[in-house]
Design a protein around this motif. Structure first.
Motif, PDB file in Angstrom:
ATOM      1  N   THR A   1       0.847  -1.191   0.000  1.00  0.00           N
ATOM      2  CA  THR A   1       0.000   0.000   0.000  1.00  0.00           C
ATOM      3  C   THR A   1       0.885   1.243   0.000  1.00  0.00           C
ATOM      4  OG1 THR A   1      -0.098   0.181   2.409  1.00  0.00           O
ATOM      5  CG2 THR A   1      -1.766  -1.234   1.333  1.00  0.00           C
TER       6      THR A   1
ATOM      7  N   ALA B   1       0.885   3.622   2.102  1.00  0.00           N
ATOM      8  CA  ALA B   1       1.319   3.926   3.468  1.00  0.00           C
ATOM      9  C   ALA B   1       2.635   3.252   3.813  1.00  0.00           C
ATOM     10  CB  ALA B   1       0.230   3.499   4.457  1.00  0.00           C
TER      11      ALA B   1
ATOM     12  N   CYS C   1      -2.209  -1.772  -6.509  1.00  0.00           N
ATOM     13  CA  CYS C   1      -1.550  -0.536  -6.087  1.00  0.00           C
ATOM     14  C   CYS C   1      -0.372  -0.281  -7.013  1.00  0.00           C
ATOM     15  CB  CYS C   1      -1.070  -0.640  -4.638  1.00  0.00           C
ATOM     16  SG  CYS C   1      -0.129   0.810  -4.072  1.00  0.00           S
TER      17      CYS C   1
ATOM     18  N   TYR D   1       2.237  14.037   1.204  1.00  0.00           N
ATOM     19  CA  TYR D   1       1.338  12.913   0.930  1.00  0.00           C
ATOM     20  C   TYR D   1       1.763  11.673   1.703  1.00  0.00           C
ATOM     21  CZ  TYR D   1      -0.379   8.800  -1.518  1.00  0.00           C
ATOM     22  OH  TYR D   1      -0.922   7.568  -1.802  1.00  0.00           O
ATOM     23  N   THR D   2       3.061  11.386   1.695  1.00  0.00           N
ATOM     24  CA  THR D   2       3.561  10.207   2.402  1.00  0.00           C
ATOM     25  C   THR D   2       3.308  10.315   3.897  1.00  0.00           C
ATOM     26  OG1 THR D   2       5.282   9.961   0.718  1.00  0.00           O
ATOM     27  CG2 THR D   2       5.606   8.785   2.793  1.00  0.00           C
TER      28      THR D   2
ATOM     29  N   ARG E   1       0.911  11.899   5.367  1.00  0.00           N
ATOM     30  CA  ARG E   1      -0.520  11.686   5.624  1.00  0.00           C
ATOM     31  C   ARG E   1      -0.873  10.200   5.570  1.00  0.00           C
ATOM     32  NH1 ARG E   1      -0.977  16.126   2.078  1.00  0.00           N
ATOM     33  NH2 ARG E   1      -1.646  14.768   0.363  1.00  0.00           N
ATOM     34  N   GLU E   2      -0.326   9.486   4.593  1.00  0.00           N
ATOM     35  CA  GLU E   2      -0.667   8.077   4.417  1.00  0.00           C
ATOM     36  C   GLU E   2      -0.184   7.222   5.590  1.00  0.00           C
ATOM     37  OE1 GLU E   2      -2.356   6.266   1.955  1.00  0.00           O
ATOM     38  OE2 GLU E   2      -3.086   8.239   1.370  1.00  0.00           O
TER      39      GLU E   2
ATOM     40  N   GLU F   1      -2.313   5.250   8.570  1.00  0.00           N
ATOM     41  CA  GLU F   1      -2.133   3.820   8.835  1.00  0.00           C
ATOM     42  C   GLU F   1      -1.803   3.577  10.308  1.00  0.00           C
ATOM     43  OE1 GLU F   1      -1.667  -0.362   7.958  1.00  0.00           O
ATOM     44  OE2 GLU F   1      -2.793   1.323   7.120  1.00  0.00           O
TER      45      GLU F   1
END
Length: 206
Positions: free
Chosen positions: A38, A40, A97, A145-146, A148-149, A153
């Motif tokens: 994924t 995350a 993904c 972005y990373t 946040r992901e 998780e």
């Protein structure tokens, strides 16, 4: 999501890397999507590569260093895409993904220029299947972005009932979250300082 063991869902990391001589090379690696395929879990690996280039004084991205970085950090606890993937992932129904990157050496402050497209979708792409796509450009946007992901998780794992997710996995997600946030904050601070320096130099030249 039911997985056919004969055709497992895949996570694919694909990168088109342009070297300083202008040559563009496509590299792609795949791994089973369950359970760590994924954004995350895999985007922090990519951030680690970008941060390594930045920390080395802005070394240019290269296909061989990118694949070596993924291979060297593969472990049973947290696998990375390591199998050569010769296909076109957008047309492969096994890919759930896809992390699709474009890397060039012409970035700023020692970071390479980076463009990222993320595609997540249901295996098999049946009539009522789902899919989503996101785009991010620039190292700061990709870092945000990373962060946040992996933060989401970590929160998901922390909020599950006791015993439903291993503590070791929650702790790992927490450690990765803290590291990615640290890298993002440092990059933002560096960018702010550089802009302030540019502004002062501009005033002096007037």
């Amino acid at each position: 999501m039911a997985l056919d063991p004969r055709k497992p869902a895949l996570c694919v990391v694909q990168a088109v890397i342009t070297t300083p001589d202008g040559r563009a090379t496509r590299v792609a690696r795949a791994m089973p999507a369950a359970p760590f395929g994924t954004p995350a879990w895999q985007m922090p690996r990519i951030i680690g590569y970008l941060a390594q280039l930045h920390g080395a004084g802005g070394h240019a991205p290269r296909p061989e260093t990118f694949t070596a970085y993924l291979d060297e950090r593969r472990s049973p606890a947290l696998p990375t895409p390591h199998r050569p993937y010769p296909y076109i992932p957008w047309h492969d129904e096994q890919v759930t993904c896809l992390l699709d990157l474009a890397l060039t050496p012409h970035g700023s402050l020692g970071w390479p220029s980076v463009s990222l497209v993320i595609i997540e979708q249901e295996a098999g792409r049946k009539r009522c299947s789902w899919s989503r796509m996101e785009r991010h450009r620039g190292y700061l946007d990709v870092l945000a972005y990373t962060a946040r992901e992996i933060s989401a998780e970590h929160a998901r794992l922390a909020n599950r009932p006791a015993g439903d997710s291993p503590r070791q996995l929650r702790d790992l997600a927490g450690d990765i979250t803290a590291w990615v946030q640290k890298v993002h904050t440092a990059a933002q601070t560096e960018r702010t300082a550089a802009r302030a320096t540019e502004a002062r130099n501009g005033i002096r030249r007037r």
